[in-house]
Design a protein around this motif. Structure first.
Motif, PDB file in Angstrom:
ATOM      1  N   GLN A 197       0.941  -0.665  -0.003  1.00 31.60           N
ATOM      2  CA  GLN A 197      -0.090  -0.107  -0.221  1.00 31.60           C
ATOM      3  C   GLN A 197       0.847   1.485  -0.090  1.00 31.60           C
ATOM      4  O   GLN A 197       1.615   0.900   0.761  1.00 31.60           O
ATOM      5  N   ASP A 198       0.777   2.323  -0.873  1.00 35.18           N
ATOM      6  CA  ASP A 198       1.253   3.170  -1.341  1.00 35.18           C
ATOM      7  C   ASP A 198       0.009   4.381   0.173  1.00 35.18           C
ATOM      8  O   ASP A 198      -0.380   4.068  -0.229  1.00 35.18           O
ATOM      9  N   HIS A 199       0.940   5.541  -0.386  1.00 36.27           N
ATOM     10  CA  HIS A 199       0.417   6.769   0.478  1.00 36.27           C
ATOM     11  C   HIS A 199       1.044   8.283  -0.302  1.00 36.27           C
ATOM     12  O   HIS A 199       1.240   7.982  -0.441  1.00 36.27           O
ATOM     13  N   LYS A 200      -0.271   8.557  -1.028  1.00 37.62           N
ATOM     14  CA  LYS A 200      -0.256   9.263  -2.158  1.00 37.62           C
ATOM     15  C   LYS A 200      -0.051  11.007  -1.700  1.00 37.62           C
ATOM     16  O   LYS A 200       0.794  11.470  -2.884  1.00 37.62           O
ATOM     17  N   THR A 201      -0.424  11.561  -1.399  1.00 34.41           N
ATOM     18  CA  THR A 201      -0.334  13.214  -0.931  1.00 34.41           C
ATOM     19  C   THR A 201       0.444  13.324   0.233  1.00 34.41           C
ATOM     20  O   THR A 201       0.753  12.670   1.014  1.00 34.41           O
ATOM     21  N   THR A 211       1.897  12.885  -4.806  1.00 35.34           N
ATOM     22  CA  THR A 211       2.384  13.143  -4.879  1.00 35.34           C
ATOM     23  C   THR A 211       2.421  11.833  -6.120  1.00 35.34           C
ATOM     24  O   THR A 211       1.490  10.997  -5.867  1.00 35.34           O
ATOM     25  N   GLY A 212       4.422  10.912  -5.878  1.00 32.41           N
ATOM     26  CA  GLY A 212       5.289  10.476  -6.492  1.00 32.41           C
ATOM     27  C   GLY A 212       5.214   9.105  -5.681  1.00 32.41           C
ATOM     28  O   GLY A 212       4.666   7.853  -5.593  1.00 32.41           O
ATOM     29  N   GLY A 213       4.531   9.441  -4.203  1.00 34.15           N
ATOM     30  CA  GLY A 213       4.419   8.784  -3.448  1.00 34.15           C
ATOM     31  C   GLY A 213       4.988   8.649  -1.868  1.00 34.15           C
ATOM     32  O   GLY A 213       6.247   9.276  -2.554  1.00 34.15           O
ATOM     33  N   MET A 214       4.197   8.952  -1.042  1.00 30.63           N
ATOM     34  CA  MET A 214       5.148   9.478   0.584  1.00 30.63           C
ATOM     35  C   MET A 214       5.565   8.131   1.204  1.00 30.63           C
ATOM     36  O   MET A 214       6.752   8.698   2.129  1.00 30.63           O
ATOM     37  N   LEU A 249       3.948  -5.695 -14.049  1.00 28.32           N
ATOM     38  CA  LEU A 249       2.927  -4.341 -14.773  1.00 28.32           C
ATOM     39  C   LEU A 249       1.743  -4.742 -13.266  1.00 28.32           C
ATOM     40  O   LEU A 249       2.047  -5.215 -12.361  1.00 28.32           O
ATOM     41  N   TYR A 250       1.842  -3.399 -13.147  1.00 29.98           N
ATOM     42  CA  TYR A 250       1.307  -2.522 -11.793  1.00 29.98           C
ATOM     43  C   TYR A 250      -0.059  -2.523 -12.187  1.00 29.98           C
ATOM     44  O   TYR A 250       0.004  -1.263 -12.654  1.00 29.98           O
ATOM     45  N   ALA A 251      -0.587  -2.948 -10.790  1.00 29.57           N
ATOM     46  CA  ALA A 251      -2.031  -2.661 -10.979  1.00 29.57           C
ATOM     47  C   ALA A 251      -2.660  -1.320 -10.350  1.00 29.57           C
ATOM     48  O   ALA A 251      -2.077  -2.295  -8.855  1.00 29.57           O
ATOM     49  N   LEU A 263      -7.143   1.355 -10.985  1.00 29.84           N
ATOM     50  CA  LEU A 263      -7.734   2.664 -11.617  1.00 29.84           C
ATOM     51  C   LEU A 263      -5.920   3.348 -12.371  1.00 29.84           C
ATOM     52  O   LEU A 263      -6.576   4.242 -12.517  1.00 29.84           O
ATOM     53  N   GLU A 264      -5.420   2.418 -12.093  1.00 31.67           N
ATOM     54  CA  GLU A 264      -3.795   3.386 -13.549  1.00 31.67           C
ATOM     55  C   GLU A 264      -3.223   1.877 -13.673  1.00 31.67           C
ATOM     56  O   GLU A 264      -3.222   1.091 -12.805  1.00 31.67           O
ATOM     57  N   PHE A 265      -2.820   1.401 -14.861  1.00 29.21           N
ATOM     58  CA  PHE A 265      -1.592   0.904 -14.726  1.00 29.21           C
ATOM     59  C   PHE A 265      -0.594   1.172 -14.830  1.00 29.21           C
ATOM     60  O   PHE A 265      -0.489   2.284 -15.922  1.00 29.21           O
ATOM     61  N   ASN A 266       0.711   1.177 -14.670  1.00 24.55           N
ATOM     62  CA  ASN A 266       1.624   1.390 -14.459  1.00 24.55           C
ATOM     63  C   ASN A 266       2.928   0.123 -15.403  1.00 24.55           C
ATOM     64  O   ASN A 266       2.177  -1.333 -14.864  1.00 24.55           O
ATOM     65  N   VAL A 267       4.087   0.189 -16.122  1.00 28.86           N
ATOM     66  CA  VAL A 267       4.686  -0.691 -16.414  1.00 28.86           C
ATOM     67  C   VAL A 267       6.201  -1.067 -16.414  1.00 28.86           C
ATOM     68  O   VAL A 267       6.785  -1.385 -17.108  1.00 28.86           O
ATOM     69  N   ARG A 268       5.857  -1.003 -14.550  1.00 27.19           N
ATOM     70  CA  ARG A 268       7.576  -0.910 -14.036  1.00 27.19           C
ATOM     71  C   ARG A 268       7.140  -0.974 -12.420  1.00 27.19           C
ATOM     72  O   ARG A 268       6.106  -1.247 -11.958  1.00 27.19           O
ATOM     73  N   LEU A 269       7.762  -1.040 -11.414  1.00 27.92           N
ATOM     74  CA  LEU A 269       7.890  -1.086 -10.250  1.00 27.92           C
ATOM     75  C   LEU A 269       7.564  -0.074  -9.145  1.00 27.92           C
ATOM     76  O   LEU A 269       7.789   1.208 -10.166  1.00 27.92           O
ATOM     77  N   ASP A 271       7.631   3.243  -6.844  1.00 26.34           N
ATOM     78  CA  ASP A 271       8.179   3.914  -6.067  1.00 26.34           C
ATOM     79  C   ASP A 271       7.063   4.615  -5.466  1.00 26.34           C
ATOM     80  O   ASP A 271       7.224   5.537  -5.554  1.00 26.34           O
ATOM     81  N   PRO A 272       6.916   4.323  -3.956  1.00 32.81           N
ATOM     82  CA  PRO A 272       8.467   3.786  -3.092  1.00 32.81           C
ATOM     83  C   PRO A 272       8.054   2.624  -2.393  1.00 32.81           C
ATOM     84  O   PRO A 272       8.685   1.626  -1.655  1.00 32.81           O
ATOM     85  N   GLU A 273       7.189   1.685  -3.386  1.00 37.50           N
ATOM     86  CA  GLU A 273       6.550   0.337  -2.945  1.00 37.50           C
ATOM     87  C   GLU A 273       7.581  -1.189  -2.665  1.00 37.50           C
ATOM     88  O   GLU A 273       7.524  -1.757  -2.595  1.00 37.50           O
ATOM     89  N   THR A 274       8.391  -0.388  -4.008  1.00 42.17           N
ATOM     90  CA  THR A 274       9.805  -1.568  -4.481  1.00 42.17           C
ATOM     91  C   THR A 274      10.325  -1.585  -3.316  1.00 42.17           C
ATOM     92  O   THR A 274      11.350  -2.620  -2.785  1.00 42.17           O
TER      93      THR A 274
END
Ligand code: AMP
Ligand code: GLY
Length: 407
Positions: A197-201, A211-214, A249-251, A263-269, A271-274
């Motif tokens: 789980q990311d924290h976007k704001t 943001t890109g992820g906090m 593939l990141y859903a 909500l979106e697809f990304n085609v990479r790992l 950040d900061p999930e990795t």
């Protein structure tokens, strides 16, 4: 193996750190001071092909989206070099929200109801189809997580259409827990990583601009095995089958009352999930990357994960996300590392004897614990030992997990 990591942010530092821990020799282009400090070799510049040749690597893995969209995978394959990532054509899944939404509709992948528009006038008219507030306005192209506005009033919605347009996706607002679901794909099959789980704001309580992820956490309880299997079956596998997708593939999922929606697809790992994923991974990542570089190579492979949850808190620069300030001297990383945290570097630069800030998201401080609560305490303990002028970080990373599991 000798492995080249393309990129130089926190995600790439985490990938490099994991591969180094697995006993591989790691090069990174352009890399960062943290990767070098952990024993990798930074190759400056952006000529990735030359870097791979110079270092004579067995395998290359791509971190960020930009080189993927620019066709680095196609280029490496044309030269007969082994690389893990999607083709430029498949990177459109991330590069264009319009393409991605249409792909989901065509493939039957569950997603929010939406309208695609190509002019501000059409956008303003399309808002009538979304009378319920809030409504979500998304710019079409790559925006590092910052091209999305959640408008809470009709006026905000109109302003968002004007500021993000002309090419837009307008969509219904979904509620539920957000989950980052990432799988590694070999063109035929896919192997899921642990959900995170990311924290976007930027601010606590999911407030302020995106943001890109906090910060992120990785805990085996985020999805049940049944939920993960359902996401693989309904989201990841149909996409891989249709696109012969290779790479990560990141859903970005919303776990709604009506099931998971993309909500979106990304085609990479992510950040900061990795950072939390690499910290928890308990197997040879290099071996899995190598397998993924062959069509069908992942068959029979599996990941293993440490039981302890991991947490990453991003420390960002003064002014982030609007106008991050550079050049502030960073201290305390060694002290934090002695507390069993790993400090992944992102926006940093070596300036003489000093490590200074050089980007929006500066550090990703990552630690584990026997419980999620312990992991959070350990991570913030490490964060408290690091300082630079204007440093900002959220105080509530992982709090949603604590609430959900009543820890
Ligand atoms: P995206 O770049 O599409 O992932 O959007 C960035 C963030 O905006 C997501 O991580 C969500 O927090 C939020 N978001 C995007 N679309 C929606 C939606 N349809 N409903 C609710 N929140 C959304
Ligand atoms: N942390 C969200 C992303 O990597 O897109």
């Amino acid at each position: 193996m000798k492995i080249l990591v393309i990129g130089g942010g926190g995600r790439e530092h985490a990938i490099a750190w994991r591969l180094l821990a697995n006993g591989h020799t790691v090069f990174a282009c352009p890399g960062n001071p943290g990767i070098t400090a952990h024993g990798g070799t930074s190759i400056p510049g952006s000529d990735h092909l030359a870097a791979a040749r110079e270092a004579d690597v067995d395998l290359t893995v791509v971190g960020p989206e930009a080189p993927l969209v620019a066709g680095v995978v196609d280029q490496f394959r044309a030269e007969g070099l082994r690389i893990v990532g999607p083709t430029a054509a498949n990177a459109q899944l991330e590069a264009s929200k319009m393409y991605s939404k249409q792909f989901m509709v065509d493939t039957g992948i569950p997603t929010a109801r939406f309208a695609r528009v190509e002019s501000v006038e059409d956008g303003l008219r399309a808002l009538d189809q979304f009378p319920e507030l809030p409504v979500v306005i998304k710019a079409d192209g790559l925006a590092a997580g910052k091209g999305v506005i959640i408008a809470h009033t009709a006026e905000e919605a109109r302003d968002a259409v004007r500021s993000l347009g002309p090419k837009l996706v307008i969509e219904e607002f979904l509620t539920g827990e957000e989950v980052s679901f990432i799988a590694i794909c070999d063109g035929k099959g896919a192997l899921a990583l642990e959900p995170t789980q990311d924290h976007k704001t930027i601010f606590d309580g999911d407030t302020g601009p995106n943001t890109g992820g906090m910060g992120s956490y990785c805990d085996g309880r985020i999805l049940t095995p049944e939920q993960s299997a359902a996401v693989l079956r309904t989201v990841i596998e149909p996409a891989v089958a249709r696109l012969h997708f290779t790479g990560f593939l990141y859903a970005g999922l919303m776990m709604t009352a009506a099931g998971p929606k993309v909500l979106e697809f990304n085609v990479r790992l992510g950040d900061p999930e990795t950072q939390t994923l690499m910290h928890r991974m308990d197997c040879d990542f290099g071996e899995i990357l190598l397998a993924a570089s062959e069509p069908g190579g992942l068959a029979g492979k599996s990941f293993s994960w440490k039981a302890d949850p991991s947490v990453c808190v991003v420390m960002s620069a003064a002014g982030y996300p609007a106008t991050p300030r550079s050049g502030d001297v960073i201290t305390g990383i060694e002290d934090a590392s002695e507390q069993q945290a790993v400090v992944f570097q992102a926006g940093t630069k070596q300036q003489g004897d000093d490590l200074v800030t050089a980007g929006g998201r500066v550090l990703g401080v990552t630690a584990a614990g026997t419980t999620l609560r312990d992991a959070i305490v350990n991570t913030y303990d490490a964060v408290s030992r690091i300082s630079f002028a204007g440093a900002h970080y959220r105080r509530d990373i992982g709090a949603k997990g604590l609430k959900r599991w009543k820890e």
